[in-house]
Write a protein that holds these residues in place. Structure first.
Motif, PDB file in Angstrom:
ATOM      1  N   ASP A  57       0.827  -1.209   0.000  1.00  0.00           N
ATOM      2  CA  ASP A  57       0.000   0.000   0.000  1.00  0.00           C
ATOM      3  C   ASP A  57       0.862   1.260   0.000  1.00  0.00           C
ATOM      4  OD1 ASP A  57      -2.694   1.324   0.514  1.00  0.00           O
ATOM      5  OD2 ASP A  57      -1.556   2.078   2.225  1.00  0.00           O
ATOM      6  N   HIS A  58       0.610   2.111  -0.986  1.00  0.00           N
ATOM      7  CA  HIS A  58       1.333   3.378  -1.101  1.00  0.00           C
ATOM      8  C   HIS A  58       0.346   4.529  -1.152  1.00  0.00           C
ATOM      9  CE1 HIS A  58       5.467   2.018  -1.963  1.00  0.00           C
ATOM     10  NE2 HIS A  58       4.872   0.935  -2.438  1.00  0.00           N
ATOM     11  N   ALA A  59       0.892   5.758  -1.205  1.00  0.00           N
ATOM     12  CA  ALA A  59       0.130   6.959  -1.570  1.00  0.00           C
ATOM     13  C   ALA A  59       1.147   7.926  -2.162  1.00  0.00           C
ATOM     14  CB  ALA A  59      -0.537   7.579  -0.351  1.00  0.00           C
ATOM     15  N   ASP A  60       0.664   8.745  -3.101  1.00  0.00           N
ATOM     16  CA  ASP A  60       1.591   9.688  -3.732  1.00  0.00           C
ATOM     17  C   ASP A  60       2.262  10.608  -2.723  1.00  0.00           C
ATOM     18  OD1 ASP A  60      -0.737  11.054  -3.133  1.00  0.00           O
ATOM     19  OD2 ASP A  60      -1.037  11.898  -5.140  1.00  0.00           O
ATOM     20  N   ILE A  61       1.570  10.849  -1.575  1.00  0.00           N
ATOM     21  CA  ILE A  61       2.124  11.796  -0.588  1.00  0.00           C
ATOM     22  C   ILE A  61       3.105  11.172   0.397  1.00  0.00           C
ATOM     23  CG2 ILE A  61       0.197  13.423  -0.629  1.00  0.00           C
ATOM     24  CD1 ILE A  61      -0.761  12.055   2.032  1.00  0.00           C
ATOM     25  N   ILE A  93      -4.734  13.945  -2.097  1.00  0.00           N
ATOM     26  CA  ILE A  93      -4.349  14.878  -1.023  1.00  0.00           C
ATOM     27  C   ILE A  93      -3.194  15.743  -1.526  1.00  0.00           C
ATOM     28  CG2 ILE A  93      -3.404  15.118   1.312  1.00  0.00           C
ATOM     29  CD1 ILE A  93      -4.717  12.557   2.124  1.00  0.00           C
ATOM     30  N   HIS A  94      -3.309  17.058  -1.316  1.00  0.00           N
ATOM     31  CA  HIS A  94      -2.173  17.966  -1.484  1.00  0.00           C
ATOM     32  C   HIS A  94      -1.649  18.252  -0.081  1.00  0.00           C
ATOM     33  CE1 HIS A  94      -2.270  19.467  -5.600  1.00  0.00           C
ATOM     34  NE2 HIS A  94      -3.566  19.637  -5.533  1.00  0.00           N
ATOM     35  N   LEU A  95      -0.417  17.922   0.207  1.00  0.00           N
ATOM     36  CA  LEU A  95       0.145  18.299   1.503  1.00  0.00           C
ATOM     37  C   LEU A  95       0.390  19.803   1.513  1.00  0.00           C
ATOM     38  CD1 LEU A  95       2.756  15.432   2.036  1.00  0.00           C
ATOM     39  CD2 LEU A  95       0.534  15.695   3.151  1.00  0.00           C
ATOM     40  N   SER A  96       0.411  20.389   2.695  1.00  0.00           N
ATOM     41  CA  SER A  96       0.709  21.824   2.788  1.00  0.00           C
ATOM     42  C   SER A  96       2.134  22.081   2.297  1.00  0.00           C
ATOM     43  CB  SER A  96       0.573  22.277   4.245  1.00  0.00           C
ATOM     44  OG  SER A  96       1.073  23.584   4.371  1.00  0.00           O
ATOM     45  N   ASP A  97       2.289  23.190   1.588  1.00  0.00           N
ATOM     46  CA  ASP A  97       3.645  23.551   1.157  1.00  0.00           C
ATOM     47  C   ASP A  97       4.166  24.724   1.981  1.00  0.00           C
ATOM     48  OD1 ASP A  97       2.036  25.559   0.289  1.00  0.00           O
ATOM     49  OD2 ASP A  97       2.388  25.259  -1.846  1.00  0.00           O
ATOM     50  N   GLY A  98       3.497  24.988   3.108  1.00  0.00           N
ATOM     51  CA  GLY A  98       3.925  26.090   3.960  1.00  0.00           C
ATOM     52  C   GLY A  98       3.171  27.367   3.626  1.00  0.00           C
ATOM     53  N   ASN A 105      -8.073  17.078  -3.581  1.00  0.00           N
ATOM     54  CA  ASN A 105      -8.285  17.449  -4.979  1.00  0.00           C
ATOM     55  C   ASN A 105      -8.606  16.211  -5.810  1.00  0.00           C
ATOM     56  OD1 ASN A 105      -8.238  18.438  -7.568  1.00  0.00           O
ATOM     57  ND2 ASN A 105      -6.312  19.593  -7.313  1.00  0.00           N
ATOM     58  N   PHE A 106      -9.894  16.046  -6.127  1.00  0.00           N
ATOM     59  CA  PHE A 106     -10.316  14.925  -6.976  1.00  0.00           C
ATOM     60  C   PHE A 106     -10.611  15.405  -8.395  1.00  0.00           C
ATOM     61  CE2 PHE A 106     -12.309  12.004  -3.445  1.00  0.00           C
ATOM     62  CZ  PHE A 106     -11.068  11.903  -2.850  1.00  0.00           C
ATOM     63  N   SER A 107      -9.966  16.498  -8.825  1.00  0.00           N
ATOM     64  CA  SER A 107     -10.196  16.959 -10.197  1.00  0.00           C
ATOM     65  C   SER A 107      -9.545  15.972 -11.156  1.00  0.00           C
ATOM     66  CB  SER A 107      -9.617  18.357 -10.402  1.00  0.00           C
ATOM     67  OG  SER A 107      -8.200  18.299 -10.328  1.00  0.00           O
ATOM     68  N   LYS A 108     -10.073  15.942 -12.384  1.00  0.00           N
ATOM     69  CA  LYS A 108      -9.543  15.018 -13.390  1.00  0.00           C
ATOM     70  C   LYS A 108      -8.049  15.276 -13.617  1.00  0.00           C
ATOM     71  CE  LYS A 108     -10.169  13.972 -18.296  1.00  0.00           C
ATOM     72  NZ  LYS A 108     -10.844  14.428 -19.512  1.00  0.00           N
ATOM     73  N   ARG A 134      -8.882  10.693   0.590  1.00  0.00           N
ATOM     74  CA  ARG A 134      -9.825  11.230   1.597  1.00  0.00           C
ATOM     75  C   ARG A 134     -10.895  12.020   0.872  1.00  0.00           C
ATOM     76  NH1 ARG A 134      -9.115  11.075   6.921  1.00  0.00           N
ATOM     77  NH2 ARG A 134      -7.104  10.308   7.648  1.00  0.00           N
ATOM     78  N   PRO A 135     -12.164  11.929   1.300  1.00  0.00           N
ATOM     79  CA  PRO A 135     -13.232  12.578   0.555  1.00  0.00           C
ATOM     80  C   PRO A 135     -12.978  14.071   0.339  1.00  0.00           C
ATOM     81  CG  PRO A 135     -14.034  11.621   2.627  1.00  0.00           C
ATOM     82  CD  PRO A 135     -12.631  11.194   2.476  1.00  0.00           C
TER      83      PRO A 135
END
Ligand SMILES: NC(=O)c1ccc[n+]([C@@H]2O[C@H](COP(=O)([O-])OP(=O)(O)OC[C@H]3O[C@@H](n4cnc5c(N)ncnc54)[C@H](OP(=O)(O)O)[C@@H]3O)[C@@H](O)[C@H]2O)c1
Length: 327
Positions: A57-61, A93-98, A105-108, A134-135
């Motif tokens: 199991d992975h995730a891009d983040i 998920i977009h992690l915070s960049d500060g 973000n579920f955009s195409k 995450r929803p």
């Protein structure tokens, strides 16, 4: 042994999944991946394979992409491995960049871009399973369907699922999608035992539900043949030997009970805490987050322990973890 939903669909028969969030060093993207991180990943995968774990199991983040990068190095060194294992990753998920906050973000565009990044880091042509992490309150089923259709047609993703979603959200998204979701990954453990509550506390009980597990989720997943995966299943070691200064009385009692059952059954506490989840008729698939080879191997006996765990032991563990009796 009862078949898991993923097994019935012919996707995986791995009773446990190795969660790869712990691979790749620190969460700071400025820290480079080193040879010791790659060696750690090799050893974790070797230990997992040795106990029959074939799903990862992975995730891009995870570690801002570095977990997938080191796993990609392991695959590069063992090219035949890719076909022997099932790889799952997540997007959305977009992690915070500060500057901007953490957001979803579920955009195409985001889904397609993220999957390309995942495949590149892993050095693979395809993902067996892609989860929406995450929803996203701004999600639009038709837009997600367009992205998923492209990913399927181009052979980049074979199956789709979700994480941290309720039955209502799944039904909403599913209405636009041609393929059924195959996984929902949720936090579940002896510590996060609240998934049991809706089934026992919603009728004629005054008790407040402490957690937000939606009513009917367990039943819905089973009726729809969706694999429930449990993240955080070891409760970060709370009931299997990790020292803690702030453990509650219920947690300390539960840890002692887990050890007692492990001793009686001549097994490890890790096997008992995982077996408690796996005994559920939904055939919950724990996603273990340890990357320590010894601890991975300590999970080996979990499926067998689930087979032999008695109802009495299951309820005794639940009541101990809840810290209050059943109604
Ligand atoms: N879908 C989601 O939203 C979501 C969220 C979080 C995680 N996940 C997935 O689920 C996986 C598992 O989650 P998790 O890591 O939170 O859960 P976990 O399996 O409950 O905990 C694993 C962590 O606990 C530590 N640990 C376990 N037993 C220990 C002990 N006896 N003593 C000391 N440390 C101990 C491990 O350290 P060592 O490595 O040193 O053993 C590791 O850091 C992740 O890898 C990821 O794939 C998904």
């Amino acid at each position: 042994m009862k078949m898991m939903p993923l097994e019935r669909r012919g996707i995986s028969n791995s009773r446990l999944v190795l969660g790869c969030m712990g691979l790749g060093g620190s969460w700071n993207s400025a820290d480079p991946v080193t040879s010791s991180h790659i060696r750690q990943a090799e050893e974790a995968v070797e230990a997992a394979l040795s106990i029959g774990i074939t799903m990862y199991d992975h995730a891009d983040i995870y570690k801002r992409g570095k977990a997938e990068s080191v796993f990609g190095q392991v695959l590069k060194q063992q090219p035949r491995l890719r076909e022997q294992i099932v790889i799952q990753s997540k997007v959305g998920i977009h992690l915070s960049d500060g500057i901007l906050p953490q957001r979803y973000n579920f955009s195409k565009g985001h889904i397609l871009h993220s999957v390309d990044g995942i495949l590149e880091r892993l050095g693979t042509q395809y993902l067996d399973v892609l989860l929406l992490h995450r929803p996203d309150p701004l999600m639009e089923p038709d837009e997600i369907a367009e992205a998923f259709t492209m990913l399927k047609l181009t052979g980049k993703v074979r199956n789709f699922g979700v994480s941290n979603m309720s039955p209502g959200q799944i039904r909403f998204l599913q209405s636009a999608l041609p393929d059924p979701f195959v996984v929902n990954q949720l936090e579940m453990s002896l510590l996060r035992h609240h998934w049991v509550d809706p089934g026992i506390l919603h009728i004629n009980q005054k008790a407040d539900l402490k957690d937000s597990f939606p009513e009917g989720l367990m039943e819905f997943m089973q009726m729809e043949n969706i694999q429930i995966q449990a993240w955080g299943p070891l409760s970060q070691g709370r009931f299997s030997g990790k020292e803690s200064d702030n453990a509650t009385e219920a947690e300390m009692k539960t840890a002692a009970l887990v050890q007692q059952i492990a001793d009686e059954n001549e097994t490890t506490p890790e096997a008992i805490v995982l077996a408690w989840l796996m005994k559920h008729p939904a055939c919950i698939q724990p996603v273990i987050g340890t990357v320590n080879p010894k601890r991975i191997i300590a999970c080996k006996d979990a499926a067998r322990q689930a087979e032999i765990m008695t109802r009495e032991q299951w309820y005794t563990l639940l009541v101990s973890a809840r810290g209050v009796n059943m109604p």
